[in-house]
Scaffold this motif. Structure first.
Motif, PDB file in Angstrom:
ATOM      1  N   GLU A  97     128.083  37.248  55.369  1.00 63.18           N
ATOM      2  CA  GLU A  97     127.615  38.558  54.885  1.00 63.18           C
ATOM      3  C   GLU A  97     126.779  38.406  53.621  1.00 63.18           C
ATOM      4  O   GLU A  97     125.713  39.007  53.485  1.00 63.18           O
ATOM      5  CB  GLU A  97     128.807  39.453  54.532  1.00 63.18           C
ATOM      6  N   GLN A 131     126.956  42.098  62.064  1.00 63.23           N
ATOM      7  CA  GLN A 131     127.417  43.211  61.224  1.00 63.23           C
ATOM      8  C   GLN A 131     126.473  43.404  60.032  1.00 63.23           C
ATOM      9  O   GLN A 131     126.139  44.526  59.678  1.00 63.23           O
ATOM     10  CB  GLN A 131     128.855  42.921  60.767  1.00 63.23           C
ATOM     11  N   SER A 132     126.054  42.294  59.429  1.00 58.71           N
ATOM     12  CA  SER A 132     125.191  42.405  58.235  1.00 58.71           C
ATOM     13  C   SER A 132     123.708  42.349  58.608  1.00 58.71           C
ATOM     14  O   SER A 132     122.861  42.378  57.724  1.00 58.71           O
ATOM     15  CB  SER A 132     125.532  41.285  57.256  1.00 58.71           C
TER      16      SER A 132
ATOM     17  N   ARG B  87     141.770  44.935  54.979  1.00 52.58           N
ATOM     18  CA  ARG B  87     140.540  44.688  54.228  1.00 52.58           C
ATOM     19  C   ARG B  87     140.688  45.100  52.765  1.00 52.58           C
ATOM     20  O   ARG B  87     140.150  44.441  51.873  1.00 52.58           O
ATOM     21  CB  ARG B  87     139.360  45.398  54.890  1.00 52.58           C
ATOM     22  N   GLU B 188     132.201  52.870  54.639  1.00 50.55           N
ATOM     23  CA  GLU B 188     131.279  52.240  55.601  1.00 50.55           C
ATOM     24  C   GLU B 188     130.082  53.158  55.882  1.00 50.55           C
ATOM     25  O   GLU B 188     128.962  52.685  55.995  1.00 50.55           O
ATOM     26  CB  GLU B 188     132.017  51.875  56.894  1.00 50.55           C
ATOM     27  N   SER B 212     121.608  41.723  51.035  1.00 51.37           N
ATOM     28  CA  SER B 212     122.268  41.796  52.343  1.00 51.37           C
ATOM     29  C   SER B 212     123.156  43.035  52.442  1.00 51.37           C
ATOM     30  O   SER B 212     123.582  43.592  51.438  1.00 51.37           O
ATOM     31  CB  SER B 212     123.074  40.516  52.591  1.00 51.37           C
ATOM     32  N   ARG B 213     123.381  43.454  53.672  1.00 54.66           N
ATOM     33  CA  ARG B 213     124.275  44.577  53.948  1.00 54.66           C
ATOM     34  C   ARG B 213     125.692  44.063  53.851  1.00 54.66           C
ATOM     35  O   ARG B 213     126.066  43.155  54.607  1.00 54.66           O
ATOM     36  CB  ARG B 213     124.090  45.069  55.377  1.00 54.66           C
ATOM     37  N   LEU B 214     126.489  44.648  52.971  1.00 53.11           N
ATOM     38  CA  LEU B 214     127.861  44.188  52.781  1.00 53.11           C
ATOM     39  C   LEU B 214     128.839  45.245  53.249  1.00 53.11           C
ATOM     40  O   LEU B 214     128.609  46.438  53.056  1.00 53.11           O
ATOM     41  CB  LEU B 214     128.107  43.883  51.298  1.00 53.11           C
ATOM     42  N   ARG B 215     129.933  44.801  53.828  1.00 55.55           N
ATOM     43  CA  ARG B 215     131.031  45.711  54.127  1.00 55.55           C
ATOM     44  C   ARG B 215     131.591  46.237  52.809  1.00 55.55           C
ATOM     45  O   ARG B 215     131.422  45.610  51.763  1.00 55.55           O
ATOM     46  CB  ARG B 215     132.149  44.959  54.841  1.00 55.55           C
ATOM     47  N   GLU B 217     134.575  46.242  51.452  1.00 55.70           N
ATOM     48  CA  GLU B 217     135.425  45.351  50.652  1.00 55.70           C
ATOM     49  C   GLU B 217     134.645  44.156  50.107  1.00 55.70           C
ATOM     50  O   GLU B 217     134.938  43.659  49.015  1.00 55.70           O
ATOM     51  CB  GLU B 217     136.641  44.883  51.467  1.00 55.70           C
ATOM     52  N   THR B 218     133.604  43.736  50.854  1.00 56.91           N
ATOM     53  CA  THR B 218     132.770  42.634  50.369  1.00 56.91           C
ATOM     54  C   THR B 218     131.932  43.101  49.186  1.00 56.91           C
ATOM     55  O   THR B 218     131.780  42.372  48.198  1.00 56.91           O
ATOM     56  CB  THR B 218     131.838  42.119  51.489  1.00 56.91           C
ATOM     57  N   LEU B 221     134.110  43.200  46.103  1.00 62.56           N
ATOM     58  CA  LEU B 221     134.373  41.876  45.558  1.00 62.56           C
ATOM     59  C   LEU B 221     133.111  41.277  44.934  1.00 62.56           C
ATOM     60  O   LEU B 221     133.173  40.646  43.873  1.00 62.56           O
ATOM     61  CB  LEU B 221     134.919  40.942  46.641  1.00 62.56           C
TER      62      LEU B 221
END
Lengths: 233, 233
Positions: A97, A131-132, B87, B188, B212-215, B217-218, B221
């Motif tokens: 990611e 996903q990313s 997550r 999200e 980049s596209r991050l979730r 929780e990512t 962090l």
């Protein structure tokens, strides 16, 4: 728009592989005429239209292609896999990611995990890439004994993360942007003195990832993210 | 040496709470005379000797105390909890390992998770604190509706992470070291335009966490680690 991964897209008729075709047609119920996104993991993102919604080989035509340049830097993390495979899976997911070019696995003296199948990790990487919506799939290498690995490293900047609170060299301060990096991340029991010595003989520089004690997978992600930060200009 | 968490250590006789006492005596089989480490999460790490190995209230005497200064910076991440609680648990574990001072949870318009029990997350934070031998336990707040939260933020530097590739302001470039920060991380489905507007009215600055596209929780962090990197001098 649903996203699929297809590393090989030959000229002429294009189709998804069996697993992706099944997912596209059976699970997501896509039919002929639907538009999807296809990543090749080699720099191209395709907008495509399904021409034959077959669950075995879903054919598509490319409507539009977006190509992304390779990043100017190259991050290669070589990590001793953790006993708990979930921790490696999330390391892979998060590293993909955030952005990583190559991942290797080290069999160290203190490694708790002595065997590693990379196929599940590959699949994790693919789903994280989708996903990313990343354009480049990182290279994922098989587990190698530590001495075999460190004598073969190609990257220009070579670092070994070592828990040593007297060590002033912080990775994020000494690594120059726009370069190629390989960072060694040890097992929970850390590298042995001999392994550290061998790394230094092979021109690896001892670095710290910060002031806190990090688990193996957290250290790997911290190194990956920190290098992305210094390269994010 | 086994490590335990005991936030309240009154003068006179010290003992672990019931859960930690059970873990110490029943699970780890510690007996009177054994030495253990005790964290109070308030800056002190004690080396201690067990005086009464009771599984209900394991008493100990302090042999040695190490105190750590509070960091000069203060990182407060306010995040919309993900539908999948795992997550959030790993976000907490990793953020505590890397270093965080406060965590809040936001109920946003696009939040998939509308209720959140923080007790499991507290326990995750405690085990991560013990694992990384951190001196300070972060403050973990209950889920609050977004508008109620952002009008009450105390930190000096206020940022909202917003997926907007035209936005040039990278958190890691604009956040000054040694400051107090609050960063909002959306669900999200991202923040709505109204939520973004409300943040800007409340002096939050729109920032990017990278290319980049991050979730969710990512992203949380990445913000936490990035601020640690710029403060790691």
């Amino acid at each position: 728009m649903a996203i699929f991964y297809q590393p090989e897209i030959p000229a002429g008729v294009h189709s998804l592989d069996q697993e992706e075709s099944r997912h596209c047609v059976k699970v997501l119920r896509h039919t002929t005429g639907d538009t999807i996104k296809v990543l090749d993991g080699k720099g191209s993102i395709y907008e495509a239209r399904i021409t034959t919604a077959s669950p075995k080989a879903c054919a598509f035509e490319i409507i539009n292609t977006i190509t992304q340049d390779k990043p100017a830097h190259y991050i290669h993390i070589a990590i001793a896999p953790t006993k708990n495979l979930d921790r490696m899976e999330w390391f892979i997911e998060k590293a993909v990611e955030i952005g990583i070019q190559e991942i290797s696995f080290l069999l160290c003296k203190n490694s708790e995990r002595r065997v590693l199948k990379t196929d599940r990790l590959e699949r994790k990487a693919i789903s994280a890439l989708k996903q990313s919506q990343g354009a480049y799939m990182p290279r994922i290498n098989e587990l190698l004994p530590y001495p075999d690995f460190i004598t073969k490293v190609q990257e220009k900047r070579k670092y070994i993360a070592y828990v040593d609170f007297s060590n002033p060299a912080k990775l994020y301060h000494i690594a120059p942007p726009g370069d190629t990096y390989c960072i060694l991340i040890g097992p929970e029991g850390d590298f042995t003195e001999d392994e550290l010595e061998l790394a230094i003989q092979n021109d690896f520089q001892k670095v710290s990832l910060g002031n806190s004690r990090l688990r193996t997978e957290t250290a790997g992600l911290a190194a990956c993210h920190g290098l992305n930060v210094i390269n994010d200009r």
